[in-house]
Design an enzyme around this catalytic site. Structure first.
Site, PDB file in Angstrom:
ATOM      1  N   ASN A   1      -2.498   4.788   2.674  1.00 39.53           N
ATOM      2  CA  ASN A   1      -3.909   4.922   2.364  1.00 39.53           C
ATOM      3  C   ASN A   1      -4.247   6.405   2.279  1.00 39.53           C
ATOM      4  O   ASN A   1      -4.145   7.136   3.271  1.00 39.53           O
ATOM      5  CB  ASN A   1      -4.771   4.237   3.428  1.00 39.53           C
ATOM      6  CG  ASN A   1      -4.597   2.730   3.396  1.00 39.53           C
ATOM      7  OD1 ASN A   1      -4.565   2.130   2.331  1.00 39.53           O
ATOM      8  ND2 ASN A   1      -4.456   2.116   4.559  1.00 39.53           N
TER       9      ASN A   1
ATOM     10  N   GLU B   1       6.194  -9.371  -2.922  1.00 34.13           N
ATOM     11  CA  GLU B   1       7.298  -8.933  -2.078  1.00 34.13           C
ATOM     12  C   GLU B   1       7.533  -9.949  -0.972  1.00 34.13           C
ATOM     13  O   GLU B   1       6.692 -10.827  -0.719  1.00 34.13           O
ATOM     14  CB  GLU B   1       7.026  -7.546  -1.483  1.00 34.13           C
ATOM     15  CG  GLU B   1       5.802  -7.466  -0.617  1.00 34.13           C
ATOM     16  CD  GLU B   1       5.441  -6.027  -0.247  1.00 34.13           C
ATOM     17  OE1 GLU B   1       5.924  -5.101  -0.919  1.00 34.13           O
ATOM     18  OE2 GLU B   1       4.676  -5.857   0.709  1.00 34.13           O
TER      19      GLU B   1
ATOM     20  N   GLU C   1       2.260   0.434   2.835  1.00 33.27           N
ATOM     21  CA  GLU C   1       1.453   1.170   1.864  1.00 33.27           C
ATOM     22  C   GLU C   1       0.989   2.467   2.509  1.00 33.27           C
ATOM     23  O   GLU C   1       1.084   2.646   3.730  1.00 33.27           O
ATOM     24  CB  GLU C   1       0.237   0.352   1.413  1.00 33.27           C
ATOM     25  CG  GLU C   1      -0.758   0.050   2.528  1.00 33.27           C
ATOM     26  CD  GLU C   1      -1.938  -0.784   2.051  1.00 33.27           C
ATOM     27  OE1 GLU C   1      -1.986  -1.131   0.854  1.00 33.27           O
ATOM     28  OE2 GLU C   1      -2.812  -1.088   2.873  1.00 33.27           O
TER      29      GLU C   1
ATOM     30  N   ARG D   1      -6.762   8.322   2.351  1.00 33.54           N
ATOM     31  CA  ARG D   1      -8.162   8.526   2.738  1.00 33.54           C
ATOM     32  C   ARG D   1      -8.260   8.491   4.256  1.00 33.54           C
ATOM     33  O   ARG D   1      -7.263   8.259   4.956  1.00 33.54           O
ATOM     34  CB  ARG D   1      -9.031   7.412   2.159  1.00 33.54           C
ATOM     35  CG  ARG D   1      -8.497   6.003   2.505  1.00 33.54           C
ATOM     36  CD  ARG D   1      -9.456   4.908   2.182  1.00 33.54           C
ATOM     37  NE  ARG D   1      -8.859   3.594   2.244  1.00 33.54           N
ATOM     38  CZ  ARG D   1      -8.649   2.896   3.352  1.00 33.54           C
ATOM     39  NH1 ARG D   1      -8.980   3.423   4.533  1.00 33.54           N
ATOM     40  NH2 ARG D   1      -8.110   1.690   3.319  1.00 33.54           N
TER      41      ARG D   1
ATOM     42  N   PHE E   1     -12.479 -17.561  11.601  1.00 31.39           N
ATOM     43  CA  PHE E   1     -12.415 -16.332  12.393  1.00 31.39           C
ATOM     44  C   PHE E   1     -13.403 -15.266  11.919  1.00 31.39           C
ATOM     45  O   PHE E   1     -13.327 -14.123  12.345  1.00 31.39           O
ATOM     46  CB  PHE E   1     -10.996 -15.746  12.401  1.00 31.39           C
ATOM     47  CG  PHE E   1      -9.976 -16.680  12.991  1.00 31.39           C
ATOM     48  CD1 PHE E   1     -10.008 -17.020  14.328  1.00 31.39           C
ATOM     49  CD2 PHE E   1      -8.988 -17.235  12.194  1.00 31.39           C
ATOM     50  CE1 PHE E   1      -9.078 -17.891  14.877  1.00 31.39           C
ATOM     51  CE2 PHE E   1      -8.049 -18.110  12.731  1.00 31.39           C
ATOM     52  CZ  PHE E   1      -8.096 -18.440  14.074  1.00 31.39           C
TER      53      PHE E   1
ATOM     54  N   ASN F   1      -5.885 -10.742   6.662  1.00 34.14           N
ATOM     55  CA  ASN F   1      -5.267  -9.436   6.390  1.00 34.14           C
ATOM     56  C   ASN F   1      -6.216  -8.268   6.622  1.00 34.14           C
ATOM     57  O   ASN F   1      -5.964  -7.157   6.149  1.00 34.14           O
ATOM     58  CB  ASN F   1      -4.719  -9.381   4.957  1.00 34.14           C
ATOM     59  CG  ASN F   1      -3.647 -10.415   4.698  1.00 34.14           C
ATOM     60  OD1 ASN F   1      -2.666 -10.486   5.418  1.00 34.14           O
ATOM     61  ND2 ASN F   1      -3.858 -11.242   3.691  1.00 34.14           N
TER      62      ASN F   1
END
Length: 709
Positions: free
Chosen positions: A332, A242, A330, A334, A390, A277
């Protein structure tokens, strides 16, 4: 009885009771999430937690509050883990690899039968969004504490979830609404959408299986790595592509729904500070949203939840651009890692709500009952080296560990203790450090203190990076995006860069600590040693070395107060100077500071944690410093012709053999650590002399992999 069941019976732990401390902060005498449970609403007698670490401990705390017995599962290397000690019962479900233990549905189902657990809480990760696991539980008459299989299937598949979101009138990101089958298909689709694009796993989450591509070559490479990571982490290598929204914010909405058609949005969480991410620092609420945008996002999140008949706690994630346009990312299905900050500002225990909903009760609250009370910030404390991309994983044993729970309004969700091992098999998270305040400034100040007071020894950790983030002017002002880290540190994180006054403070503190140690060594059981010659114990001339610089320091004392002259400045330092404690609370020119001393050597080398970062200083007398100039220096190793592993992990692929000529930037091998694949490349053009690794081998940090001529 099968051999497997017999093994499980042999491994079934005896019932244990543990008086584990609930690591939750309090504000004005109240918990940061509700501790009041309704005794007249019976739920379950026994719950199995199909997870490990901090989230297993977190679920158990609520279960104990509700009077529910708990069952832990564990791999063989986790047999002494905190979540195992905390549970009423525990069962080993296999060896260390997750595919043979925490993802092994057969042994977990046997554990459920053996213990008589009536329900299963999956935590996050592992089987938490696995529809097959939920189906198997339903077939056994065991309650899955989460949504039904339809919602898991619909929202767990990013392709299907996007189509459902469009139909529910939820804003979505432009992209290809199908499965990308080959690398060349990926290139063609990316060209049609227009670069940059995001390649991500259809069944993924947690930042795994995601790559940003800015050109055709990066798309091919991203397709390869994303599909491999997706297969390894989720058992599903399907990918989608996307449009990548450059410089966005990542803001998510917490939703809560029951089985009776009721659904709420519990405000937002700002999760824009990320690396690879994966989230690093989160806060609630967001500094960016106004009430109108917040309500619009919340209402769309609820629309989506109702569209799939969702029932449990869940999170709808959005990307938000600079104009406050938001797009569905998205859902999730949970409990989210960062759920504690929502609990802090709403007063709701989300785990308790999940258990009540799973039992069939209606929600206790209406939308107008959901408040935003104060501000909460969460820092994810990882066993990682922040100076490498990082945060590359670090392994080891926690030789010393002390959480900052004595501080006001601090909550620590962890699943480790002093002596725990951080291994290559699981996520390297140490804890989630949460602070709460009436205002954002208050919460940030408490986070700064909490990070300074957090003692972690035995593994490399990311506290230096966390402290730099929360004290950076851009973060304080709320000017952040998902590109925050690469924008602020384009050449990688380098630790705290000392200003002139801070350098003087550090030099003076090191000198005072050195003298304190010297003065103590002159005493036996509190009495001065007998000295044959008089020693002036009130004035010292020292040389303090820091970062290649040599600083002349003069120190005079009056009791426990040190007056230090260094680099043209005068500094007064006082403190209790307990050299046996890892924490050194001192006062510098009237301001309170918390230092940590990690080591002191006879050679004068002292390692101090100051403003979050570790600094290595060397304190010498004036004479010793003059003589030290004649000592030969160790020649550093030439690393241009060798490739060493930057982290512990498993060799997935080796792309070269002896005699091959490699170009600068060419891939040499791939190392997988904690389910993330890392491509290691050549730093120069050269011929391969020797290869010291092969696919499938486990390597440690610093192990020699390849030699170049």
């Amino acid at each position: 009885m099968s051999a497997l069941r017999a093994v499980l019976l042999d491994r079934l732990f005896s019932v244990k009771f543990a008086s584990c401390q609930t690591k939750c902060c309090a504000v004005s005498g109240r918990s940061l999430y509700s501790t009041a449970s309704s005794p007249d609403q019976k739920t379950f007698d026994k719950i199995l937690i199909a997870n490990r670490g901090e989230i297993a401990c977190r679920v158990m705390k609520t279960c104990k509050k509700m009077g529910i017995q708990t069952v832990a599962i564990h791999s063989d290397v986790d047999s002494t883990a905190v979540h195992v000690k905390m549970a009423d019962e525990a069962i080993c479900v296999g060896p260390a690899p997750t595919s043979k233990s925490y993802l092994n549905m057969d042994t977990i189902m046997d554990a459920i039968r053996l213990t008589g657990a009536q329900a299963v809480h999956p935590g996050y990760g592992f089987l938490s969004e696995n529809k097959e696991f939920a189906k198997r539980l339903a077939a056994e008459g065991v309650t899955f504490i989460g949504p039904d299989t339809h919602a898991i299937q619909a929202m767990g598949d990013k392709i299907e979830s996007k189509l459902i979101a469009k139909a529910a009138k939820v804003n979505t990101i432009p992209g290809f609404d199908g499965v990308v089958k080959t690398a060349e298909d990926a290139v063609k689709i990316a060209q049609e959408i227009g670069y940059p694009v995001m390649i991500k796993a259809s069944a993924g989450g947690g930042g795994k299986g995601m790559r940003i591509a800015w050109n055709d070559e990066e798309t091919r490479e991203g397709f390869r790595f994303s599909s491999q990571e997706a297969a390894s982490s989720f058992g599903d290598d399907r990918l989608l592509i996307e449009k990548y929204i450059d410089n966005p914010r990542h803001i998510e909405i917490q939703v809560l729904a029951d089985k009776h058609g009721n659904a709420l949005w519990l405000n937002e969480r700002e999760c824009s500070i990320q690396r690879r991410n994966q989230k690093v620092v989160e806060e609630a609420p967001s500094t960016f949203l106004d009430p109108t945008t917040r309500r619009a996002m919340g209402e769309q999140a609820v629309q989506l939840a109702k569209a799939v008949h969702y029932s449990s706690a869940g999170t709808v994630e959005f990307l938000v651009d600079s104009q406050k346009n938001f797009y569905f990312l998205e859902m999730n299905t949970r409990l989210q890692v960062e759920h504690p900050i929502t609990e802090c500002i709403t007063g709701l225990d989300l785990v308790e709500q999940m258990i009540r909903v799973a039992k069939g009760y209606q929600l206790q609250h209406k939308q107008e009952d959901i408040p935003i009370k104060g501000w909460a910030i969460e820092s994810r404390v990882y066993a990682e080296d922040p100076y490498k991309s990082f945060g590359l994983p670090s392994i080891g044993r926690l030789s010393e560990y002390q959480e900052p729970l004595a501080l006001r309004s601090v909550r620590v969700d962890s699943g480790i203790e002093e002596g725990s091992d951080i291994s290559i098999y699981y996520d390297p998270m140490i804890s989630k450090l949460v602070t709460y305040g009436a205002t954002r400034a208050e919460a940030l100040a408490r986070m700064e203190d909490a990070l300074d007071n957090y003692v972690i020894r035995g593994v490399t950790h990311n506290i230096p990076l966390l402290r730099e983030i929360i004290t950076h002017p851009r973060f304080i002002s709320g000017d952040i995006s998902t590109n925050f880290l690469p924008e602020i540190y384009p050449n990688g994180f380098q630790g705290h860069q000392l200003k002139a006054d801070q350098r003087r403070e550090l030099l003076a503190s090191a000198a005072a600590l050195h003298i304190t140690s010297q003065r103590r060594s002159q005493k036996i059981l509190g009495n001065l040693r007998v000295c044959p010659t008089p020693v002036d114990c009130s004035h010292w001339e020292l040389c303090v070395e820091l970062g290649g610089g040599h600083h002349h320091v003069e120190v005079s004392t009056s009791g426990d107060v040190y007056n230090v002259e260094v680099d043209g400045g005068k500094i007064e330092i006082s403190g209790q100077w307990n050299l046996a404690s890892p924490l050194l609370p001192i006062t510098i020119n009237g301001l309170d500071r918390m230092l940590q001393c990690l080591s002191r050597e006879a050679s004068g080398i002292i390692v101090l944690q100051y403003i979050g970062t570790l600094f290595k200083v060397r304190v010498l007398s004036k004479l010793a410093s003059e003589l030290n100039a004649y000592m030969p220096e160790k020649v550093p190793e030439d690393t241009s012709s060798i490739l060493r592993s930057p982290m512990p992990g498993t060799v997935v692929a080796v792309s070269v053999k002896p005699g091959d000529t490699v170009a600068e930037g060419q891939e040499i091998c791939v190392i997988e650590a904690m389910k993330m694949q890392n491509s290691l490349t050549a730093v120069k053009q050269a011929k391969v002399k020797c290869v010291h690794c092969k696919p499938g081998e486990t390597v440690g940090e610093g192990d020699l992999l390849v030699e170049l001529e």
